[in-house]
Design an enzyme around this catalytic site. Structure first.
Site, PDB file in Angstrom:
ATOM      1  N   SER A  28       0.846  -1.197   0.000  1.00  0.00           N
ATOM      2  CA  SER A  28       0.000   0.000   0.000  1.00  0.00           C
ATOM      3  C   SER A  28       0.875   1.238   0.000  1.00  0.00           C
ATOM      4  CB  SER A  28      -0.904   0.010   1.233  1.00  0.00           C
ATOM      5  OG  SER A  28      -1.526   1.279   1.327  1.00  0.00           O
TER       6      SER A  28
ATOM      7  N   HIS B 271      -1.376  -1.294  -4.178  1.00  0.00           N
ATOM      8  CA  HIS B 271      -2.636  -0.913  -3.537  1.00  0.00           C
ATOM      9  C   HIS B 271      -2.656   0.600  -3.319  1.00  0.00           C
ATOM     10  CE1 HIS B 271      -6.203  -1.855  -1.083  1.00  0.00           C
ATOM     11  NE2 HIS B 271      -5.771  -0.953  -0.207  1.00  0.00           N
TER      12      HIS B 271
ATOM     13  N   MET C 183     -12.324   4.466  -0.304  1.00  0.00           N
ATOM     14  CA  MET C 183     -12.974   4.713   0.995  1.00  0.00           C
ATOM     15  C   MET C 183     -13.685   6.045   0.843  1.00  0.00           C
ATOM     16  SD  MET C 183      -9.803   3.393   3.268  1.00  0.00           S
ATOM     17  CE  MET C 183      -8.769   3.383   1.828  1.00  0.00           C
TER      18      MET C 183
ATOM     19  N   ASP D 164      -4.904   3.672  -1.759  1.00  0.00           N
ATOM     20  CA  ASP D 164      -6.001   3.987  -0.843  1.00  0.00           C
ATOM     21  C   ASP D 164      -6.544   5.378  -1.117  1.00  0.00           C
ATOM     22  OD1 ASP D 164      -6.225   1.708   0.973  1.00  0.00           O
ATOM     23  OD2 ASP D 164      -4.147   2.187   1.486  1.00  0.00           O
TER      24      ASP D 164
ATOM     25  N   HIS E 289      -8.586   1.190  -3.856  1.00  0.00           N
ATOM     26  CA  HIS E 289      -9.521   0.966  -2.751  1.00  0.00           C
ATOM     27  C   HIS E 289     -10.204   2.290  -2.419  1.00  0.00           C
ATOM     28  CE1 HIS E 289      -9.813  -0.081   1.869  1.00  0.00           C
ATOM     29  NE2 HIS E 289     -10.996   0.065   1.315  1.00  0.00           N
TER      30      HIS E 289
HETATM   31  C1  DX5 Z   1      -6.425   1.376   5.779  1.00  0.00           C
HETATM   32  C2  DX5 Z   1      -6.021   1.181   4.347  1.00  0.00           C
HETATM   33  C3  DX5 Z   1      -4.894   0.257   4.180  1.00  0.00           C
HETATM   34  C4  DX5 Z   1      -3.581   0.720   4.790  1.00  0.00           C
HETATM   35  C5  DX5 Z   1      -2.989  -0.504   5.391  1.00  0.00           C
HETATM   36  O1  DX5 Z   1      -7.512   2.211   5.823  1.00  0.00           O
HETATM   37  O2  DX5 Z   1      -7.128   0.648   3.608  1.00  0.00           O
HETATM   38  O3  DX5 Z   1      -4.697  -0.126   2.827  1.00  0.00           O
HETATM   39  O4  DX5 Z   1      -2.698   1.298   3.876  1.00  0.00           O
HETATM   40  O5  DX5 Z   1      -1.895  -0.136   6.170  1.00  0.00           O
HETATM   41  P1  DX5 Z   1      -1.186  -1.147   7.171  1.00  0.00           P
HETATM   42  O6  DX5 Z   1      -0.715  -2.331   6.362  1.00  0.00           O
HETATM   43  O7  DX5 Z   1      -0.080  -0.329   7.723  1.00  0.00           O
HETATM   44  O8  DX5 Z   1      -2.206  -1.560   8.192  1.00  0.00           O
HETATM   45 ZN    ZN Z   2      -6.683  -0.192   1.567  1.00  0.00          ZN
END
Ligand code: DX5
Ligand code: ZN
Length: 217
Positions: free
Chosen positions: A7, A32, A67, A34, A65
């Site tokens: 990510s 990935h 959100m 976000d 992804h």
């Molecule tokens: C959280 C995101 C994740 C984040 C994960 O809201 O959707 O993709 O980047 O980060 P780690 O692996 O550090 O938990």
């Molecule tokens: Zn994510």
């Protein structure tokens, strides 16, 4: 062996190209990305222009992804930007079929995402139409949170439905993933692991990708 999706939320934004090339050469299958809107989740991260800027510099699968509250209106911008997979949170729309259909109609792989507090039951009506299901293993919004072990049963439940119905979607996990927490998820049926701080927080990110893969051989 599980596929790994670093990510870039946890990457070095000033040296992003270097951080992307590093994980690409290091064997990660997906990148990935976000997208946080400051409404569905408290933080604000990137927009479609960010995905568009990354597209020409890598051949990695761009796993976006969202959100984002009511994502329908913004999905076309991410399709145009060159996303390969777009995920929508089932909690963020009144119209999950419509949101997924917009993604599919754009020729992009469609993913439905569920938060830790959302039961698998909520996404049963759309499992026939998705390419990937993302089971959040933390509450979304921030990198570096602690993995919630109670999500493992949901992965197993989803995998059972997948077998029973003969579906072939990938099951992705996201949040608090490292070479230890990934093990039970993999056994339960996870096929793709997102990892942010575990990969990019290390001096040698590639060793962390390998550690996740070694733990799921
Ligand atoms: C959280 C995101 C994740 C984040 C994960 O809201 O959707 O993709 O980047 O980060 P780690 O692996 O550090 O938990
Ligand atoms: Zn994510």
């Amino acid at each position: 062996m599980i596929k790994v999706a670093p990510s870039i939320l946890s990457a070095d934004y000033v040296n992003l190209q270097k951080d992307i090339e590093l994980v690409d050469k290091g064997g990660a299958e997906y990148l990935h990305i976000d997208i946080m809107d400051g409404s569905f989740v408290p933080s604000i991260s990137f927009g479609p222009g960010f995905v568009k800027a990354i597209r020409p510099i890598t051949n990695m699968v761009l796993d976006v992804h969202l959100m984002v509250q009511n994502p329908e209106h913004i999905i076309p911008d991410f399709i145009d930007a060159g996303a390969d997979i777009i995920g929508v949170q089932v909690e963020a729309t009144q119209h999950i079929h419509r949101a997924l259909q917009i993604i599919k109609n754009g020729g992009v792989k469609a993913e439905v995402v569920i938060n830790p507090g959302t039961p698998v039951e909520m996404i049963k009506p759309v499992l026939h139409m998705v390419d990937q299901v993302l089971v959040m293993t933390v509450n979304p919004g921030f990198g570096g949170q602690k993995f919630l072990p109670e999500t493992v049963d949901k992965i197993a439940e989803l995998n059972q439905i997948k077998q029973d119905k003969g579906y072939d979607f990938d099951i992705e996990i996201d949040g608090g993933v490292n070479n230890q927490t990934v093990v039970d998820c993999y056994k339960a049926g996870a096929t793709v692991a997102v990892a942010g701080s575990y990969v990019y927080g290390a001096d040698d990110p590639v060793s962390r990708i390998n550690a996740i893969k070694d733990a799921t051989k």
